[in-house]
Every structure is written in C-alpha cells, then in structure tokens.
Design a protein around this motif. Structure first.
Motif, mmCIF file in Angstrom:
data_model
loop_
_atom_site.group_PDB
_atom_site.id
_atom_site.type_symbol
_atom_site.label_atom_id
_atom_site.label_comp_id
_atom_site.label_asym_id
_atom_site.label_seq_id
_atom_site.Cartn_x
_atom_site.Cartn_y
_atom_site.Cartn_z
ATOM 1 N N ASN A 1 14.288 14.880 -17.456
ATOM 2 C CA ASN A 1 13.436 14.516 -18.593
ATOM 3 C C ASN A 1 12.025 15.047 -18.447
ATOM 4 O OD1 ASN A 1 15.524 13.113 -19.752
ATOM 5 N ND2 ASN A 1 14.971 11.181 -18.735
ATOM 6 N N LYS A 2 11.657 15.473 -17.235
ATOM 7 C CA LYS A 2 10.275 15.903 -17.030
ATOM 8 C C LYS A 2 9.952 17.136 -17.865
ATOM 9 C CE LYS A 2 9.276 17.088 -12.834
ATOM 10 N NZ LYS A 2 8.948 18.522 -12.976
ATOM 11 N N LEU A 3 10.900 18.067 -18.011
ATOM 12 C CA LEU A 3 10.673 19.250 -18.845
ATOM 13 C C LEU A 3 10.352 18.849 -20.283
ATOM 14 C CD1 LEU A 3 13.433 21.694 -17.597
ATOM 15 C CD2 LEU A 3 10.970 21.996 -17.394
ATOM 16 N N PHE B 1 2.919 14.782 -8.823
ATOM 17 C CA PHE B 1 4.020 15.725 -8.892
ATOM 18 C C PHE B 1 4.457 15.924 -10.335
ATOM 19 C CE2 PHE B 1 8.600 16.456 -9.057
ATOM 20 C CZ PHE B 1 8.676 17.669 -8.372
ATOM 21 N N ALA B 2 4.440 14.839 -11.132
ATOM 22 C CA ALA B 2 4.850 14.943 -12.530
ATOM 23 C C ALA B 2 3.882 15.780 -13.327
ATOM 24 C CB ALA B 2 4.969 13.548 -13.135
ATOM 25 N N CYS B 3 2.593 15.700 -13.015
ATOM 26 C CA CYS B 3 1.592 16.420 -13.793
ATOM 27 C C CYS B 3 1.454 17.876 -13.339
ATOM 28 C CB CYS B 3 0.237 15.717 -13.689
ATOM 29 S SG CYS B 3 0.249 14.059 -14.409
ATOM 30 N N ASN B 4 1.809 18.263 -12.134
ATOM 31 C CA ASN B 4 1.598 19.601 -11.598
ATOM 32 C C ASN B 4 2.909 20.283 -11.212
ATOM 33 O OD1 ASN B 4 -1.483 19.622 -11.354
ATOM 34 N ND2 ASN B 4 -0.922 17.736 -10.274
ATOM 35 N N ALA B 5 3.995 19.841 -11.806
ATOM 36 C CA ALA B 5 5.280 20.435 -11.469
ATOM 37 C C ALA B 5 5.327 21.888 -11.938
ATOM 38 C CB ALA B 5 6.406 19.633 -12.093
ATOM 39 N N LYS B 6 6.030 22.761 -11.149
ATOM 40 C CA LYS B 6 6.154 24.174 -11.495
ATOM 41 C C LYS B 6 7.289 24.373 -12.473
ATOM 42 C CE LYS B 6 4.206 25.643 -7.106
ATOM 43 N NZ LYS B 6 4.391 26.472 -5.886
ATOM 44 N N GLY B 7 7.527 25.656 -12.837
ATOM 45 C CA GLY B 7 8.511 25.987 -13.861
ATOM 46 C C GLY B 7 9.923 25.956 -13.384
ATOM 47 N N GLU B 8 10.190 25.390 -12.227
ATOM 48 C CA GLU B 8 11.561 25.354 -11.738
ATOM 49 C C GLU B 8 12.274 24.189 -12.395
ATOM 50 O OE1 GLU B 8 11.395 25.048 -7.594
ATOM 51 O OE2 GLU B 8 10.375 26.958 -7.292
ATOM 52 N N LYS B 9 12.541 24.340 -13.686
ATOM 53 C CA LYS B 9 13.110 23.261 -14.487
ATOM 54 C C LYS B 9 14.311 23.799 -15.205
ATOM 55 C CE LYS B 9 8.568 21.243 -15.125
ATOM 56 N NZ LYS B 9 7.902 22.220 -14.293
ATOM 57 N N MET B 10 15.232 22.960 -15.519
ATOM 58 C CA MET B 10 16.456 23.346 -16.198
ATOM 59 C C MET B 10 16.928 22.168 -17.022
ATOM 60 S SD MET B 10 18.371 25.969 -16.500
ATOM 61 C CE MET B 10 19.965 26.414 -17.215
ATOM 62 N N TYR B 11 17.376 22.432 -18.224
ATOM 63 C CA TYR B 11 17.903 21.368 -19.079
ATOM 64 C C TYR B 11 19.331 21.064 -18.684
ATOM 65 C CZ TYR B 11 13.820 22.399 -21.900
ATOM 66 O OH TYR B 11 12.554 22.595 -22.331
ATOM 67 N N LEU C 1 0.839 -1.214 0.000
ATOM 68 C CA LEU C 1 0.000 0.000 0.000
ATOM 69 C C LEU C 1 0.862 1.247 0.000
ATOM 70 C CD1 LEU C 1 -2.782 -1.106 2.541
ATOM 71 C CD2 LEU C 1 -2.980 -0.913 0.061
ATOM 72 N N ALA C 2 1.948 1.236 0.754
ATOM 73 C CA ALA C 2 2.830 2.411 0.796
ATOM 74 C C ALA C 2 3.444 2.683 -0.568
ATOM 75 C CB ALA C 2 3.915 2.186 1.846
ATOM 76 N N MET C 3 3.871 1.638 -1.266
ATOM 77 C CA MET C 3 4.467 1.813 -2.594
ATOM 78 C C MET C 3 3.433 2.347 -3.573
ATOM 79 S SD MET C 3 6.898 -1.552 -2.916
ATOM 80 C CE MET C 3 7.482 -0.960 -4.509
ATOM 81 N N LEU C 4 2.188 1.887 -3.453
ATOM 82 C CA LEU C 4 1.134 2.383 -4.339
ATOM 83 C C LEU C 4 0.872 3.863 -4.089
ATOM 84 C CD1 LEU C 4 -1.014 1.755 -6.467
ATOM 85 C CD2 LEU C 4 -2.558 1.065 -4.626
ATOM 86 N N LEU C 5 0.883 4.275 -2.812
ATOM 87 C CA LEU C 5 0.670 5.670 -2.473
ATOM 88 C C LEU C 5 1.794 6.539 -3.010
ATOM 89 C CD1 LEU C 5 -0.995 7.808 -0.963
ATOM 90 C CD2 LEU C 5 0.277 7.227 1.126
ATOM 91 N N LEU C 6 3.023 6.100 -2.888
ATOM 92 C CA LEU C 6 4.156 6.852 -3.427
ATOM 93 C C LEU C 6 4.069 6.991 -4.928
ATOM 94 C CD1 LEU C 6 7.099 5.402 -1.308
ATOM 95 C CD2 LEU C 6 6.073 7.664 -1.125
ATOM 96 N N LEU C 7 3.603 5.946 -5.599
ATOM 97 C CA LEU C 7 3.464 6.022 -7.055
ATOM 98 C C LEU C 7 2.428 7.068 -7.453
ATOM 99 C CD1 LEU C 7 4.323 4.843 -9.762
ATOM 100 C CD2 LEU C 7 2.539 3.125 -9.526
ATOM 101 N N CYS C 8 1.309 7.132 -6.706
ATOM 102 C CA CYS C 8 0.275 8.147 -7.000
ATOM 103 C C CYS C 8 0.826 9.548 -6.793
ATOM 104 C CB CYS C 8 -0.952 7.903 -6.124
ATOM 105 S SG CYS C 8 -1.817 6.357 -6.492
ATOM 106 N N LEU D 1 3.854 10.457 -7.037
ATOM 107 C CA LEU D 1 4.816 10.749 -8.091
ATOM 108 C C LEU D 1 4.123 11.220 -9.349
ATOM 109 C CD1 LEU D 1 7.763 10.693 -8.935
ATOM 110 C CD2 LEU D 1 7.446 8.308 -9.618
ATOM 111 N N PHE D 2 3.006 10.575 -9.696
ATOM 112 C CA PHE D 2 2.260 11.013 -10.888
ATOM 113 C C PHE D 2 1.695 12.415 -10.689
ATOM 114 C CE2 PHE D 2 2.127 6.584 -12.319
ATOM 115 C CZ PHE D 2 2.381 6.791 -13.670
#
Length: 896
Positions: free
Chosen positions: A821-823, A689-699, A677-684, A686-687
């Motif tokens: 790679n998220k950017l 965070f991936a979909c709502n990440a802010k512009g603090e990104k750098m190549y 259950l803990a691993m499933l919660l962490l996976l959710c 993570l998704f």
C-alpha cells in the motif's frame, strides 16, 4: 300411694283447721277530710306483736299504701263523702295473711259509737291474693274466695273472669259464680309448674250490660306442700390421696329440691349410710372428709359410699333420696421395691466388657407404670473402679447388671457388690427405707497377653536431646506368671520416628531430633504406642508419652517483612512492628526492640509491648520504600538484627494507592519503561522509512492489503474505504510467484520501460474485466512517469526501478501489506502536494452485484456527479493535519 294421699289430706286439714293467731286488731277506724291529698297519713296499724322477721303489709285499695311500720298513707287524691272501707293485709313469716279492716269516716258524718257492735261489710272489690293448696285432693270443685264490687250497692251486677287458668292455659282451672262472685277451683294444681296465677275479674250491670266498675286483677297463690324429694346434682366421683390425715376434704355432695325455697320442704340434710368408719359428711353442706389416716390404696383402691339426702331437715316424715358416691384413693409412694431373693450370684470371664451378666427381680405394690412403681438401681458398694452398670427393664422393672469395664482375674476372683433398689420419687408416709441385696460376681480366668505397667508411661525430655540418648525402658509382664521373659517389643505408632524401642529390652533411645515446636506435638506432649508380644503370640498395648521441655532454640522473627506506613496530614506517621518466637516462656516474650545502623537517624521506637513496638518517623520523609534495621531479642537476649521494609505512601482504606509514584520503580517498572521507549523508536523509524522509501516498489494482486469495511447500506453512506493499488495477475498467476519467475518474464529485461510493460501486459492475453482494468491501470500509471520518474528510472530520489526489486520479492507469495500500500499512498500524497484539481487517473473499476436494474448509488466512474462512496475522494477530506504530513513526506523539490 294411698297412705301418702291420706298424709297430705291431714296436713291440709290441719292447716285449715288451725285458728289464726292474730297479731293485729281486727279493724282500724279513722276520721278524715272529705278530700284527701296524697301523702296524708290516715292511721297506723299496731304491729307490736307481729315480730320483725318476714313481715309484709299491703293494701287492698290502690288509693292507699301501707308502710312497713303499719302507717296508712294516701297514694292518690281520694274523695270520702261517706264511710269508706278497705283492708290491710299483714303477713308475718310463713304464717297466714291477716286482714285488718280500715274504715274512713268523713267529718260530715256522725260517727257511730265506738263501743257498738261492728257492722259486717261486704268484701271490697280489691281483695288480697287468694291462696290454694297445690295438688289438693278431690272432690272438685272447691270454693276459693268470694270477690265483690262496691258497685253492687247501686247496681245489680254479675261477675265474670278471664285469663290464665280460665280461658288461657291452664284452661278451665277456675270459674266464678256469676251472681255471688264465688271463685272455684276445678282440679289440682302443681305449684312447681304454676306457682302463681293472675286472671281478671269484671262486674257487669245485669240490666244495661255495662261494666259498673274497673276490671280487677285476681292473684291466686299456690301454696306449697312437700311433694318433691331432694335430688343429687353432679357426678358422685371423688379422689383423695391414700394415707391422708383425718379431716382431709374428699369432695362435696350437692343436691336440690323443687319445693318452695326457704321452707322446711327444701331444707336438706346429708348423711352416710355406708363408709362411716372411713368418712364423714357434713349434714348441711354435704362436704365429705376423711375420718382416719388408714386409707390404703394397696388394700382397696376405690371405696363406694352410700349418701342419703332428706328434706324437712332430716325429719322422719321428710322425703329423701340415696345414691352411691365412689371415692378413689390416689397412689403415693408408700411402698419401696422389694427383692424376691436374699442373695444373687453371677459370673463373667475376665477381659469381657459390655455384657449382661444378671437380671435382678423386684416387686413394688404401688401403682404400676408410675414413678412410685418404677425402680432405680444403685450399686452402693463394690463398684469403686466403675466396672459395672445397672439399667432398669422398662417392662418388667428388673435390674440389668452389666460389666462395662473388663475385670482382671489376677486382681480378684470374686467381686462382692451391694445393690439398692429405689424409686424415681422419694418414699412418703412410711417408716421403711430402700431395700438392699448382695450380689457376688465370679471372674473367670483367661490366658492373657502381656500387660504394661503403667499403661501410659510419661517421660520428661528436653527438646534437641542428642541422638542415641537412652531415656529409659518400658517393659510388660505376663499377668499369669508376673514375668517379662520371652516378651518382644515393637513400635506401633511413632509419627516423627523420634525413638527406638529395644526389641528384647524395651529400651527407649532418641533416634531423631525432638522438637517442641513440631506439628506432631500437642500441649508439649508426644505419644508413642508400643506393642508387647509373648511367646504364645498374645499381645498387649502400651503408650509412652514424651513430656517435652522447651529450650531456647528459636529467636524472635518479624511477622511481616514489609509493612505499610500511611501518611497522616500534618503529622509524622507511625506503624506497629510485631515479632514472634516459637519458644515458650522463659525463652520468648517480652521481646526487646532496638534500632541499629542508619535507621536510628530517621526512625525511633515507642510503646513497646510484649510482642510488638511502634515504629515512628523521626524526620519528615517523602513517599517511598525504606529499609529499617532493627535488633530483636527474646527474654534471654537471644536474637539478632532484622530488616523490615516500610512503605511510606498515601492510603485509602488501609491500602497503599501511591505505590507507582514512588521513587523506587523496581526492576519490572524499569523494564516496562525501556520497552515503551524501544517501541517509540521503532515507530519513528517506520515513519522515516515510509517517507523516504526508494522506487523499489511493485503493485500486487493481493486484496489483503486493502481496507474492507462492512456495510449493509447500498446507497452512499458515511463509511469510506480506499481502493489500494493492485498489480495485475499475469495469466491468472501472481506476478511475484516463483512460477511466474520461471516463465522468464521478469528475467528478459532488468530495466523495463513503460512501453515494454504495456507490451508484456498485452501478450498475456485478454483476461476478465478486472484483469484488463488492472492492466490498463498499470499502463496508464507508467505513462505518467514523466512526472513521477526521472530519466534514470529513479522515483524522485528513490532507488532504481529495476528487476532487482522483483528478484528480491519473487521469493514471497505476496508483498507485505504495508509495502504493497505504500506505493499507493506515495502517489496519493504527491497528488495532494500538487493540489491537482483533476480526478485520480488510476480510477479502477469495482465489481458490483447486478440486481436487475440500475443501482441507486449511480455511476461508479470518477466523473459521476453523485460521487463514489468506494472512491478515493475521502482522502480529500482528511483535513489539514494529513496534508501537513504529506508535505513533510514529500521531497523538497516536489514541494517547490
């Protein structure tokens, strides 16, 4: 030699001179038809005075036959136009053949008066066999017989002979007078070589040279004379047991004679010339038998016997031969071994063992190295304690006396033995018995160490006897003084240290718990070895054996704490519960099993045995683990309540296979569930965070975040790899490296505009093509901020794109692979969300190895018609599920 020839001549003359005693008439006359058919009986020759033994009759004319009763019968059709004559020969026993003249008178002729004198007829053409005597004496030639042909009446004939004895071997033995037909013999004939000779005679007309009659076979029989002595057959070696009874068969002497069988010349008589006092021989069969029972091999092992064989049934004028037969006497055990001495003496020191003390000589007259000779020694007196052993020397047959068990001087200074010498087989045909011999063994005194009495002391003791309990004493004595003064006692072996031994007194006390169930106990016995040492440092060993008696110090215990109960379709299950008690009877079996507590409601017991009981379900139960309380006591009602865990499950091959579906998961099962259950919660998270990440990104310049797929194909293939976004390397250094941070490039402006970024990229100077491409990519991507960034520098609702991100990441050599790679993925998701029909503007050049000509894969540009296997077009074919994911991750205003 001359006398032998004279004797033979006398015999021949005697035979020839003897008048024939005729048993038949000289002639027979019969009147017959002119034509006689076969089977016609002509007449009968009287045989009343000839006897019935060895009587033979035959006709000289093949047209007629003679039966054994003298009846003359026609054999073939015959014509009797005139008086016809032939002869009938009668041979009785060993006598000479007698001729009976048979005259046939046809009915057309006038019969002659029966009383007139007989007219002499010429010898017929078909004569009986001629006889000659073998080895006849000279002079030669000798006349044998006259032959004649009936054709001589009408023709003038001459006679010739041909065949064996004439012109065939033996050559030139016979001849014939041409004019008269007289047959002559020209040399002696050996009957044993040529018993019969048959040659052919012919009658030829002297005028025309033609044969006037059919050829005639002439048979000449060679008469036997006694010219061969009998000879022995086979070896004359015989064996018989010594001391055999009279008339015991020794063997059979066989002989033969070359003379004619059935005559006195071959009638052999056997006789002994020597050894008549010991043996007999049968005169006709030649069987030798014992005459008395005095044959003694020890007196004479082989006995020669001279045997004579004589023909003519032993007549003095018979021929004979002699030979020596050897009779070997076979040994029997008729002589016992005898001692050469009347008494023997030996000595040995006490406490000696396995030593040879005496050799006992014997003599035996029987055959050496046989069972009748080999001695076997038996001590019939004085060895009651098995101190001695006697072996046999296989070469000398002597007895070897050994001491195998130490002797004690204090118990006896002299040991008297009585030894008997025997053989390996019993005595036969003798009245004697086995001989005996007295042997005295003197025991020498030796200063010995203390001796315990008894050597092994047994003490009964109960287990768990209190410590310090005195069990008794175990003392030794000096064998010479019979005193225990000055003797000290020490333990040699006490595996469990259960007893102590008083050094001066030999007292035995309990020093540790005595446990019957200990591994040190065998068959309820525990051994302790004690050494006694006297003042002269001589020692003696003794043993104390504790015979332990059981007490009820153990209770029955479950053999298995966890048992499996396999479900059975349509019935309630049952399982056997087994207990064990280390105690012995009467403190153990049979056990008493009783359910206690709540277990009585769900379970019941049945089929109780000595050590087990059957546990059966009283109610239907689901699969799972159940704890059953059970009170188990021994025969003395000693015991208590124990808990057995019963696993109710489905079984395959006696093994539980449904344990994971049990209602009881156990601690590890709960922990594994929580971890999942803990691993499933962490996976959710993570998704999200991936979909709502802010512009603090750098190549980043690091290629480790990309996907590198190995392929040996240089043309477009099935595998596709994404070109992940990389940031340019500032002057060959990582943008995020602390060294880059030290240049002040990241500190000049915390809100860097796209133009400033482009200018900064130009001030870094021209790098290699790959660095320029990355710089152009960065500039082009920043020009698109009108569509991707808000006026406030926000990335579609994300955090400000400021140097705070750079400050936070500058402490690391590289970005995390996912962050890097998220950017790129966000930008691509935005592209798919807008369903842009143009190529991605961030098309980066890729290095390829130059192979000297154009690549078969074509152009690597974004507008290449052949496509780019290393491009981003594979994202266009990810299917509707990926697009749905992209729509979820995009902001609501972007989807509008």
């Amino acid at each position: 030699m001359a006398s032998g020839g004279v004797f033979r001549l006398c015999v021949i003359v005697t035979i020839l001179a003897q008048p024939a005693q005729a048993c038949t008439p000289r002639s027979v006359r019969a009147r017959v038809p002119v034509k006689i058919d076969p089977g016609y009986v002509i007449s009968q020759v009287p045989l009343d005075h000839c006897g019935d033994v060895g009587l033979r009759l035959f006709s000289s004319d093949p047209h007629f036959t003679v039966n054994t009763d003298g009846t003359i019968v026609v054999a073939v059709v015959s014509m009797v136009t005139k008086t016809r004559s032939f002869g009938v020969w009668v041979k009785a026993g060993q006598g000479q053949p007698q001729r009976v003249d048979v005259q046939l008178i046809p009915d057309s002729e006038q019969s002659a008066p029966w009383n007139q004198a007989h007219k002499r007829f010429k010898r017929r053409w078909s004569p009986v066999p001629f006889n000659i005597i073998e080895n006849a004496s000279p002079p030669f030639p000798k006349e044998v017989e006259l032959i004649g042909s009936d054709s001589s009446v009408n023709y003038t004939v001459y006679y010739t002979i041909h065949g064996p004895g004439v012109d065939q071997p033996p050559m030139n033995l016979f001849s014939v007078v041409r004019e008269t037909g007289m047959v002559k013999v020209h040399s002696a004939v050996d009957r044993e070589q040529y018993p019969k000779l048959v040659f052919q005679a012919r009658a030829t007309d002297r005028v025309t040279g033609k044969e006037t009659d059919r050829p005639l076979d002439i048979t000449v029989l060679v008469l036997d004379i006694n010219d061969n002595p009998p000879t022995f057959l086979g070896p004359l070696e015989f064996q018989v047991d010594e001391q055999s009874k009279p008339d015991t068969e020794v063997g059979v002497v066989t002989a033969t004679d070359r003379d004619e069988k059935g005559t006195p010349h071959t009638q052999i008589k056997f006789s002994l010339l020597t050894g008549m006092q010991l043996f007999n021989i049968h005169p006709q069969s030649g069987k030798i038998t014992t005459k008395s029972g005095t044959l003694d091999r020890e007196v004479q092992a082989t006995i020669p016997v001279t045997v004579e064989i004589r023909d003519m049934n032993g007549a003095k004028n018979g021929l004979f031969n002699t030979a020596t037969a050897t009779v070997t006497l076979v040994d029997i055990n008729d002589n016992p071994p005898t001692f050469t001495e009347t008494i023997l003496k030996a000595s040995v020191a006490e406490n000696k063992a396995d030593v040879l003390i005496l050799r006992i000589p014997v003599e035996d007259r029987d055959e050496v190295n046989t069972k009748n000779w080999k001695a076997k020694y038996v001590i019939i007196q004085g060895n009651e304690n098995n101190h001695f052993r006697i072996d046999t020397d296989p070469k000398t047959n002597e007895g070897l006396l050994y001491v195998v068990k130490p002797l004690d001087y204090e118990k006896g200074k002299v040991v008297a033995l009585m030894v008997s010498a025997q053989n390996e087989v019993p005595l036969v045909n003798t009245l004697t018995s086995w001989n005996t011999l007295p042997v005295e063994v003197s025991v020498g005194d030796v200063d010995e160490g203390p001796e315990f009495f008894p050597l092994n002391k047994v003490i009964r003791v109960k287990e768990n006897t209190p410590l310090g309990t005195l069990l008794g004493s175990y003392m030794a004595l000096d064998p010479e003084t019979k005193s225990n003064a000055g003797i000290r006692y020490y333990k040699v072996s006490d595996p469990g240290s259960w007893l102590s031994v008083g050094e001066a007194t030999g007292e035995l006390k309990v020093t540790n718990t005595i446990d019957l169930e200990s591994d040190l106990v065998t068959n309820a016995m525990y051994n302790i070895t004690i050494n006694a040492v006297d003042l002269s440092s001589k020692s003696g060993m003794g043993m104390v054996t504790l015979l332990i008696e059981d007490t009820n110090d153990n209770v029955p215990e479950l053999v298995d704490q966890v048992i499996v109960l396999c479900e059975v379709e349509g019935k309630r299950g049952m399982v056997t519960v087994t207990a064990h008690d280390a105690d012995l009877l009467p403190y153990s079996t049979p056990y008493n099993f009783q359910l206690s507590g709540e277990s009585q409601k769900k379970w019941r017991l049945r089929d109780a045995q000595n050590v087990s009981v059957v546990l059966e379900q009283a109610v239907d139960m689901p699969r799972g683990n159940y704890e059953v309380e059970m009170r188990i006591t021994d025969l003395q009602d000693k015991g208590g309540v124990q808990v057995v865990t019963v696993k109710v499950c489905r079984c395959v091959g006696g093994q539980c296979v449904a344990a994971r579906s049990s209602v009881g998961m156990g601690a590890w099962g709960v922990l594994a569930l929580l971890l999942a259950l803990a691993m499933l919660l962490l996976l959710c998270l993570l998704f999200v965070f991936a979909c709502n990440a802010k512009g603090e990104k750098m190549y980043t310049d690091d290629f480790s975040g990309g996907m590198l797929l190995h392929s040996n194909t240089e043309a477009p293939g099935e595998e596709k790899s994404a070109n992940l976004l990389m940031i340019p390397s500032m002057g060959g250094m990582d943008l995020m490296d602390n060294s880059a941070k030290g240049t002040g490039l990241l500190d000049q402006n915390q809100n860097m505009s796209p133009g400033d970024m482009n200018g900064m990229s130009q001030t870094m100077g021209q790098q290699n093509m790959y660095q320029s491409s990355r710089r152009d990519f960065m500039a082009n991507s920043l020009h698109h901020q009108n569509s991707f960034y808000t006026s406030g520098g926000q990335y579609r609702g994300s955090a400000n794109y400021s140097d705070s991100l750079y400050q936070k990441q500058a402490n690391f050599s590289h970005f995390n692979t996912w962050d890097t790679n998220k950017l790129y993925l966000d930008e691509k998701l935005d592209y798919f969300g807008g369903e842009m029909e143009v190529c991605h503007t961030l098309d980066l050049p890729h290095p390829y190895q130059y192979e000297g000509e154009g690549s078969a894969a074509g152009s690597v540009g974004c507008c290449s018609e052949m496509g780019d296997q290393d491009g981003l077009d594979f994202l266009d074919s990810l299917g509707p599920k990926f697009k749905t994911l992209a729509n979820i991750c995009l902001n609501k205003e972007d989807r509008e």
